[in-house]
Design a protein around this motif. Structure first.
Motif, PDB file in Angstrom:
ATOM      1  N   ARG A  29       0.886  -1.166   0.000  1.00  0.00           N
ATOM      2  CA  ARG A  29       0.000   0.000   0.000  1.00  0.00           C
ATOM      3  C   ARG A  29       0.922   1.213   0.000  1.00  0.00           C
ATOM      4  O   ARG A  29       1.562   1.521   0.999  1.00  0.00           O
ATOM      5  N   CYS A  33      -1.691   5.569  -1.274  1.00  0.00           N
ATOM      6  CA  CYS A  33      -2.706   4.620  -0.799  1.00  0.00           C
ATOM      7  C   CYS A  33      -3.208   3.688  -1.898  1.00  0.00           C
ATOM      8  O   CYS A  33      -4.280   3.096  -1.782  1.00  0.00           O
ATOM      9  N   ASN A  67      -5.977  -4.306   6.548  1.00  0.00           N
ATOM     10  CA  ASN A  67      -5.606  -3.226   7.452  1.00  0.00           C
ATOM     11  C   ASN A  67      -4.209  -2.653   7.217  1.00  0.00           C
ATOM     12  O   ASN A  67      -3.712  -1.904   8.053  1.00  0.00           O
ATOM     13  N   GLU A  69      -1.391  -0.276   6.505  1.00  0.00           N
ATOM     14  CA  GLU A  69      -1.325   1.177   6.551  1.00  0.00           C
ATOM     15  C   GLU A  69      -0.625   1.711   5.304  1.00  0.00           C
ATOM     16  O   GLU A  69       0.107   0.975   4.620  1.00  0.00           O
ATOM     17  N   LYS A  70      -0.814   2.987   5.039  1.00  0.00           N
ATOM     18  CA  LYS A  70      -0.109   3.675   3.952  1.00  0.00           C
ATOM     19  C   LYS A  70       1.403   3.508   4.157  1.00  0.00           C
ATOM     20  O   LYS A  70       1.887   3.550   5.287  1.00  0.00           O
ATOM     21  N   THR A  72       3.245   0.801   3.719  1.00  0.00           N
ATOM     22  CA  THR A  72       3.640  -0.487   4.280  1.00  0.00           C
ATOM     23  C   THR A  72       3.341  -1.596   3.276  1.00  0.00           C
ATOM     24  O   THR A  72       2.678  -1.376   2.264  1.00  0.00           O
ATOM     25  N   ASP A  87       7.918  -1.790   6.279  1.00  0.00           N
ATOM     26  CA  ASP A  87       7.682  -0.395   5.926  1.00  0.00           C
ATOM     27  C   ASP A  87       8.367  -0.096   4.612  1.00  0.00           C
ATOM     28  O   ASP A  87       9.459  -0.618   4.345  1.00  0.00           O
TER      29      ASP A  87
END
Length: 89
Positions: A29, A33, A67, A69-70, A72, A87
């Protein structure tokens, strides 16, 4: 009820995934996003934009990544392995 992908949510996938030649081994992601579902092989080919439901039909374990995250991602060595999170640098 736990969070789930909307089946018509648009994501990018590499040609190997699109043509059902290889399994999804890397999910990212990115900073915009946008979601990318990749086989892990480097390719210069253009990614395809598809509804994530098509990918979930083939591999329900992808649902666990909803889930992310941006900035990652998650990867695994093969479809029998657990996802390892990272990350983006």
């Amino acid at each position: 009820m736990s969070k789930q992908f909307q089946r018509d949510f648009g994501v990018y996938c590499c040609p190997h995934i699109f043509h059902k030649e290889k399994p999804v081994l890397v999910v990212v992601r990115d900073e915009d996003c946008d979601w990318q579902f990749l086989c892990g092989n480097d390719t210069d080919d253009e990614c395809h934009y598809v509804g994530v439901g098509h990918l979930l039909d083939r591999d329900t374990s992808l649902e666990a990544l909803v889930n992310l995250e941006k900035n990652t991602g998650a990867e695994r060595d093969d479809i029998e392995q657990v996802w390892k999170y990272f990350d983006l640098a």
